[in-house]
Design a protein around this motif. Structure first.
Motif, PDB file in Angstrom:
ATOM      1  N   UNK A 170       6.080  63.639 -10.036  1.00 57.39           N
ATOM      2  CA  UNK A 170       6.886  64.831 -10.303  1.00 57.39           C
ATOM      3  C   UNK A 170       7.906  64.512 -11.388  1.00 57.39           C
ATOM      4  N   UNK A 171       7.942  65.327 -12.428  1.00 59.35           N
ATOM      5  CA  UNK A 171       8.941  65.159 -13.487  1.00 59.35           C
ATOM      6  C   UNK A 171       9.628  66.500 -13.723  1.00 59.35           C
TER       7      UNK A 171
ATOM      8  N   UNK B  58       9.705  58.591 -25.041  1.00 54.47           N
ATOM      9  CA  UNK B  58       9.560  57.193 -24.628  1.00 54.47           C
ATOM     10  C   UNK B  58      10.568  56.850 -23.540  1.00 54.47           C
ATOM     11  N   UNK B  59      11.780  57.396 -23.641  1.00 58.66           N
ATOM     12  CA  UNK B  59      12.772  57.207 -22.574  1.00 58.66           C
ATOM     13  C   UNK B  59      12.252  57.780 -21.259  1.00 58.66           C
ATOM     14  N   UNK B  60      11.644  58.969 -21.334  1.00 55.44           N
ATOM     15  CA  UNK B  60      11.064  59.580 -20.133  1.00 55.44           C
ATOM     16  C   UNK B  60       9.924  58.727 -19.587  1.00 55.44           C
TER      17      UNK B  60
ATOM     18  N   UNK C 224      10.552  70.694 -19.712  1.00 62.85           N
ATOM     19  CA  UNK C 224       9.540  69.726 -19.295  1.00 62.85           C
ATOM     20  C   UNK C 224       8.186  69.905 -19.940  1.00 62.85           C
ATOM     21  N   UNK C 225       7.579  71.096 -19.892  1.00 60.70           N
ATOM     22  CA  UNK C 225       6.224  71.264 -20.428  1.00 60.70           C
ATOM     23  C   UNK C 225       6.098  71.030 -21.930  1.00 60.70           C
ATOM     24  N   UNK C 226       7.204  71.038 -22.671  1.00 58.10           N
ATOM     25  CA  UNK C 226       7.126  70.733 -24.101  1.00 58.10           C
ATOM     26  C   UNK C 226       6.874  69.250 -24.346  1.00 58.10           C
ATOM     27  N   UNK C 227       7.213  68.406 -23.372  1.00 59.05           N
ATOM     28  CA  UNK C 227       7.150  66.966 -23.586  1.00 59.05           C
ATOM     29  C   UNK C 227       6.165  66.252 -22.661  1.00 59.05           C
TER      30      UNK C 227
ATOM     31  N   UNK D 273       4.498  62.216 -22.663  1.00 57.87           N
ATOM     32  CA  UNK D 273       4.862  61.237 -21.635  1.00 57.87           C
ATOM     33  C   UNK D 273       3.611  60.726 -20.944  1.00 57.87           C
ATOM     34  N   UNK D 274       2.678  61.631 -20.632  1.00 60.90           N
ATOM     35  CA  UNK D 274       1.435  61.232 -19.978  1.00 60.90           C
ATOM     36  C   UNK D 274       0.616  60.310 -20.876  1.00 60.90           C
TER      37      UNK D 274
END
Length: 673
Positions: free
Chosen positions: A280-281, A416-418, A445-448, A452-453
């Motif tokens: 969860x993010x 990258x921090x995320x 969230x959905x923009x990034x 991250x994945x």
């Protein structure tokens, strides 16, 4: 009647409400009013058009407690402890955050040394009185507390978990000499050993009690003035809710109150959308939160730290937060490198493009410049692209890059921090990220999420239709929950089953009383027993399930087998030759509440794109297809690059990734290389 969830974040206050009669729902997103967060709560309800007298439950997640602690923004509190232990909360465990950093400093103590008092008393680890607490010495301290005007006092005596008589005596004397002062005891806050965590958690309760009492009293007052007659419930860090009265008495349980709603929504997705294991993010305006949900349950930790060496020794969802949100500010360090956050523009003044006086370049400004963000912000208000470009140009000049290179770099650094935050949670719990899907919540969230994945080799991303108000939605899906623990050290081979039964009976009776105080009927209560256990000689414990009902000697081998399995799952190793010991006994008490309907957030239209927009990816402009998220029908497929615009969030599908809408309207993105 409406069941309402509200999440007050650092930048936005989100609302999700569903009708208990027909299942219809409403959402709202307003800017957080930092000067008085209760105003933002009221504004969100009014924006959604909800009548206050038609709200049955208002379930409220708040960052007020966390912000007060991090900023050390609370009235001075006092702390009374055993002579010789005055500096325990400051010395900590003498760990170093960075082994080779000679300049690191400890966080400012929650209660400064000048406000800490000591008294000559002593209990043994077995609860035997070694030195009596002297009445006159205690009264002298109590009179000094009154003279200095402290509003709250924490009491933490060594070994009080084994015998709390001295703490109770000190409490009673303080209340006699200084009536009206909030007094909290470590034996009540956390009756377990390891004094650093116990004392620190007690100090947190003492510091927060005046702040949260004022906030909840104020919120209750303004709600009642507008006709609210329902029940105000507060989100807890353990993934449940409790009544406002309990929240005022136990504010240390609110540290992760806001993010807990997001975990609840991830659990909802796991149950109803078929995603068994979820990372969860949640990306808001200020922070990035990450946690793990396995088989519909968020993982719990007892080792959470507010800051380095500032432990919060209560059961909490294992949520890790970093300063990476839509309002995170870009800056250049002394070495000339581009950095992002943790400082945030917040809601006031906000990103430069908000046109509210902000001039610093933020993640939101970068996404706007790169074409990933709709300039109308889903028709909420018009973003000022010129102001965003000017802010990024000033940053670009400092580092010698172009506007686009700087904006792209800002996004990559933040992602990258995320990704490192995800790695910290997943690896620490010995999980493989490839076995999970990444659920992306929050307005930003959905923009990034896809980036991250990609960084963590997570194969799929799921973006719910209500991603932008996910924590508020999750709040309405939470049950009442209390976690109660008591210390009991005994080797498994020598434990007296009669002692286990007696202690569990006491804890369960206390648990039922707390649920009853929150209005839960007996037939809606569910109790689960656990124990903190370890191999003899270890300095850490593993939580182990314990059978319910009357325990007998025949249960001991079963408990041992379960412990070995739990230890191997957490640490990758177990050994049946090692002796096992109980350290503490716990009961999780859940009061079942009505769950939201299974919502379908999809639309009825085909996947046809309604337009295209130039979007910048990795040094090149692409014509990305635009989709209206609320109208896309189940089964619709789309190929990146694409942008899917929802009411409260925007999803970005990069090149080489593809998306498909499932039967509930969730956008499931398959990550390409």
């Amino acid at each position: 009647m409406w069941r309402v969830g509200i999440d007050v974040g650092g930048t936005f206050t989100d609302l999700f409400a569903w009708n208990e009669e027909d299942g219809s729902y409403k959402t709202a997103k307003v800017l957080t009013t930092k000067d008085d967060r209760s105003r933002g709560v009221l504004e969100s309800i009014e924006t959604a058009g909800l009548p206050f007298d038609h709200i049955s439950f208002l379930m409220h997640g708040t960052t007020t407690a966390t912000n007060s602690l991090i900023e050390r923004d609370y009235p001075d509190a006092a702390f009374v402890t055993t002579e010789g232990f005055r500096d325990t909360i400051e010395i900590g465990r003498q760990h170093r955050k960075a082994l080779y950093d000679p300049y690191q400093t400890k966080p400012q103590p929650l209660i400064r040394r000048r406000h800490r008092f000591t008294i000559d008393e002593r209990m043994s680890a077995k609860g035997e009185v070694r030195r009596e607490l002297q009445d006159e010495a205690a009264r002298e301290i109590a009179r000094e507390i009154k003279a200095r005007g402290y509003g709250s006092v924490g009491i933490g005596f060594i070994n009080s978990y084994a015998n709390d008589a001295h703490e109770k005596k000190m409490r009673d004397i303080i209340l006699e000499e200084a009536p009206g002062v909030h007094v909290v005891m470590s034996s009540d806050t956390r009756p377990v050993f390891r004094e650093h965590g116990r004392f620190t958690t007690t100090a947190i309760r003492a510091c927060l009690m005046p702040i949260m009492t004022h906030y909840f009293d104020r919120l209750s007052e303004v709600l009642e003035e507008r006709g609210f007659a329902g029940k105000l419930l507060i989100l807890k860090s353990n993934g449940g809710v409790m009544g406002a009265q309990n929240a005022k008495l136990r504010p240390e349980e609110l540290i992760e109150s806001g993010p807990a709603g997001g975990v609840a929504y991830a659990s909802y997705l796991s149950r109803h959308a078929g995603f068994e294991n979820i990372i969860h993010t949640d990306v808001g305006g200020t922070s990035f939160d990450v946690s793990i949900v396995e088989k519909g349950e968020g993982l719990i930790t007892r080792d959470h730290e507010l800051e380095w060496e500032v432990p919060v020794a209560v059961p909490m969802l294992d949520i890790h937060s970093v300063g990476a949100g839509g309002g995170s500010i870009g800056w250049v360090d002394e070495g000339g490198s581009l950095r992002m956050g943790p400082q945030s523009a917040g809601s006031t003044p906000g990103p430069a493009c908000y046109g509210r006086g902000g001039t610093e370049p933020t993640i939101t400004d970068a996404n706007l410049v790169l074409g990933r963000l709709n300039p109308s912000l889903s028709d909420k208000f018009e973003l000022d692209k010129t102001a965003a470009e000017a802010a990024i140009d000033r940053l670009a000049e400092k580092i010698g890059l172009s506007r686009l290179e700087t904006a792209d770099g800002m996004i990559k650094i933040s992602c990258e921090t995320m990704a490192q935050a995800v790695k910290g949670v997943v690896v620490a719990r010995a999980r493989d990220p490839r076995d999970f899907v990444l659920a992306s919540f929050g307005g930003a969230g959905p923009m990034h999420a896809c980036f991250v994945a990609q960084a963590m080799s997570i194969p799929q991303v799921v973006i719910p239709g209500a991603a932008g108000v996910a924590s508020a939605f999750g709040a309405t899906a939470m049950d009442m929950r209390h976690d109660i623990e008591t210390f009991h050290y005994a080797a498994l081979g020598e434990v007296k089953v009669a002692d286990l039964n007696r202690l569990y009976d006491q804890i369960e009776a206390d648990a039922r009383k707390r649920l009853a105080a929150d209005g839960i009927s007996d037939d809606s209560m569910e109790l689960r027993r656990t124990a903190q256990m370890r191999y003899v000689g270890q300095t850490y414990e593993v939580e182990n399930d314990i059978p319910s009902g009357e325990l007998t000697d025949s249960h001991i081998p079963q408990i041992a087998t379960a412990f070995h399995a739990a230890h191997e799952k957490e640490y990758g190793v177990s050994n049946e030759a090692f002796e096992i010991a109980f350290v503490s006994l716990s009961v999780t008490a859940v009061g079942k509440m009505k769950e939201p309907p299974v919502y379908d957030f999809s639309g009825q239209k085909s996947v046809e794109s309604h337009a295209t927009r130039p979007v910048y990816f990795d040094g090149t402009w692409h014509d990305a297809k635009l989709y209206d998220g609320k109208n896309i029908a189940p089964g619709a497929k789309m190929q990146g690059p694409a942008v899917v615009e929802y009411l409260d969030s925007i999803a970005v599908i990069p090149p080489n990734c593809s998306g498909e809408v499932d039967k509930s309207g969730n956008l499931v993105v398959t990550i390409g290389n």
